[in-house]
Write a protein that holds these residues in place. Sequence first.
Motif, mmCIF file in Angstrom:
data_model
loop_
_atom_site.group_PDB
_atom_site.id
_atom_site.type_symbol
_atom_site.label_atom_id
_atom_site.label_comp_id
_atom_site.label_asym_id
_atom_site.label_seq_id
_atom_site.Cartn_x
_atom_site.Cartn_y
_atom_site.Cartn_z
ATOM 1 N N SER A 7 -41.129 -7.643 37.263
ATOM 2 C CA SER A 7 -40.686 -8.054 38.795
ATOM 3 C C SER A 7 -41.811 -7.576 39.559
ATOM 4 O O SER A 7 -42.992 -6.821 39.156
ATOM 5 C CB SER A 7 -39.525 -7.128 39.067
ATOM 6 O OG SER A 7 -39.792 -5.724 38.847
ATOM 7 N N GLY A 8 -41.901 -7.658 41.021
ATOM 8 C CA GLY A 8 -42.932 -7.278 41.764
ATOM 9 C C GLY A 8 -44.007 -8.445 42.102
ATOM 10 O O GLY A 8 -44.875 -8.136 43.129
ATOM 11 N N GLY A 9 -43.820 -9.313 41.675
ATOM 12 C CA GLY A 9 -44.862 -10.482 42.178
ATOM 13 C C GLY A 9 -44.679 -10.988 43.556
ATOM 14 O O GLY A 9 -43.499 -10.633 44.022
ATOM 15 N N GLY A 10 -45.386 -11.846 44.011
ATOM 16 C CA GLY A 10 -45.181 -12.286 45.272
ATOM 17 C C GLY A 10 -46.699 -12.809 45.939
ATOM 18 O O GLY A 10 -47.630 -12.898 45.354
ATOM 19 N N LEU A 11 -46.445 -12.959 47.155
ATOM 20 C CA LEU A 11 -47.787 -13.422 47.881
ATOM 21 C C LEU A 11 -48.454 -12.307 48.799
ATOM 22 O O LEU A 11 -47.569 -11.723 49.739
ATOM 23 C CB LEU A 11 -47.065 -14.735 48.826
ATOM 24 C CG LEU A 11 -48.331 -15.202 50.056
ATOM 25 C CD1 LEU A 11 -49.301 -15.895 49.367
ATOM 26 C CD2 LEU A 11 -47.618 -16.095 51.145
ATOM 27 N N VAL A 12 -49.525 -12.434 48.818
ATOM 28 C CA VAL A 12 -50.215 -11.166 49.389
ATOM 29 C C VAL A 12 -51.671 -11.886 49.868
ATOM 30 O O VAL A 12 -52.079 -12.727 49.416
ATOM 31 C CB VAL A 12 -50.446 -9.872 48.549
ATOM 32 C CG1 VAL A 12 -51.250 -10.555 47.256
ATOM 33 C CG2 VAL A 12 -50.889 -8.730 49.087
ATOM 34 N N GLN A 13 -52.071 -11.418 51.052
ATOM 35 C CA GLN A 13 -53.531 -11.522 51.535
ATOM 36 C C GLN A 13 -54.494 -11.005 50.744
ATOM 37 O O GLN A 13 -54.381 -10.067 49.948
ATOM 38 C CB GLN A 13 -53.399 -11.155 52.842
ATOM 39 C CG GLN A 13 -52.521 -12.073 53.843
ATOM 40 C CD GLN A 13 -52.846 -11.629 55.347
ATOM 41 O OE1 GLN A 13 -53.580 -10.574 55.710
ATOM 42 N NE2 GLN A 13 -52.421 -12.681 56.259
ATOM 43 N N PRO A 14 -55.619 -11.600 50.916
ATOM 44 C CA PRO A 14 -56.929 -10.989 50.047
ATOM 45 C C PRO A 14 -57.070 -9.554 50.546
ATOM 46 O O PRO A 14 -57.009 -9.160 51.633
ATOM 47 C CB PRO A 14 -58.024 -11.967 50.411
ATOM 48 C CG PRO A 14 -57.372 -13.447 50.874
ATOM 49 C CD PRO A 14 -55.997 -13.033 51.284
ATOM 50 N N GLY A 15 -57.395 -8.626 49.697
ATOM 51 C CA GLY A 15 -57.525 -7.442 50.112
ATOM 52 C C GLY A 15 -56.240 -6.435 49.733
ATOM 53 O O GLY A 15 -56.384 -5.196 50.058
ATOM 54 N N GLY A 16 -55.156 -7.097 49.574
ATOM 55 C CA GLY A 16 -53.830 -6.770 49.909
ATOM 56 C C GLY A 16 -53.599 -5.963 48.397
ATOM 57 O O GLY A 16 -54.274 -5.824 47.362
ATOM 58 N N SER A 17 -52.332 -5.379 48.328
ATOM 59 C CA SER A 17 -51.702 -4.585 46.964
ATOM 60 C C SER A 17 -50.597 -5.320 46.459
ATOM 61 O O SER A 17 -49.829 -5.562 47.352
ATOM 62 C CB SER A 17 -51.741 -3.374 47.258
ATOM 63 O OG SER A 17 -53.218 -2.814 47.639
ATOM 64 N N LEU A 18 -50.352 -5.149 45.065
ATOM 65 C CA LEU A 18 -48.889 -5.522 44.692
ATOM 66 C C LEU A 18 -48.801 -4.300 43.462
ATOM 67 O O LEU A 18 -49.752 -3.970 42.821
ATOM 68 C CB LEU A 18 -48.864 -6.802 44.259
ATOM 69 C CG LEU A 18 -48.798 -7.758 45.161
ATOM 70 C CD1 LEU A 18 -48.545 -9.074 44.645
ATOM 71 C CD2 LEU A 18 -47.147 -7.541 45.908
ATOM 72 N N ARG A 19 -47.492 -4.240 43.297
ATOM 73 C CA ARG A 19 -47.309 -3.399 41.800
ATOM 74 C C ARG A 19 -46.219 -4.125 41.124
ATOM 75 O O ARG A 19 -45.178 -4.380 41.447
ATOM 76 C CB ARG A 19 -46.778 -2.048 42.285
ATOM 77 C CG ARG A 19 -46.397 -1.010 41.132
ATOM 78 C CD ARG A 19 -46.044 0.418 41.508
ATOM 79 N NE ARG A 19 -45.925 1.206 40.516
ATOM 80 C CZ ARG A 19 -44.902 2.099 40.297
ATOM 81 N NH1 ARG A 19 -43.785 1.948 40.960
ATOM 82 N NH2 ARG A 19 -45.126 3.000 39.363
ATOM 83 N N LEU A 20 -46.815 -4.494 40.044
ATOM 84 C CA LEU A 20 -45.665 -5.166 38.916
ATOM 85 C C LEU A 20 -45.122 -4.301 38.014
ATOM 86 O O LEU A 20 -45.587 -3.046 37.749
ATOM 87 C CB LEU A 20 -46.550 -5.958 38.201
ATOM 88 C CG LEU A 20 -47.331 -7.246 38.949
ATOM 89 C CD1 LEU A 20 -48.073 -8.115 37.950
ATOM 90 C CD2 LEU A 20 -46.515 -8.070 39.871
#
Length: 119
Positions: A7-20
């Motif tokens: 879980s945790g995927g998605g759309l993010v802008q360049p330079g952004g962050s995500l946690r899977l």
Amino acid sequence: QVQLVESGGGLVQPGGSLRLSCAASGIIFSINIMAWYRQVLGKQRELVATITSGGSTKYRDSVKDRFTISRDNVKNTAFLQMISLKPEDTAVYFCNALIQSSDGWRDYWGQGTQVTVSS
């Protein structure tokens, strides 16, 4: 039956962050190495990061200093913290783990979670 669920995927802008997150469920005796892979449509799946049960980590060069793999051995969960994301990080991310259950030691894969880095 042992399963891995990301879980945790998605759309993010360049330079952004995500946690899977990757949660292992079922009757589990032990988990050895946990890993994250990624795959772009039409290309081979590539190893992103690994973590042993003792916490030793390895990363592919292109994500070093931007991605951090970790795990919670009590909750049988692995994480991939991603910062400074780039468009080339866009892929389906898969969790992989070597797990001991009543079926013995087996290699398990999650279903994948899409990460898209785009403005």
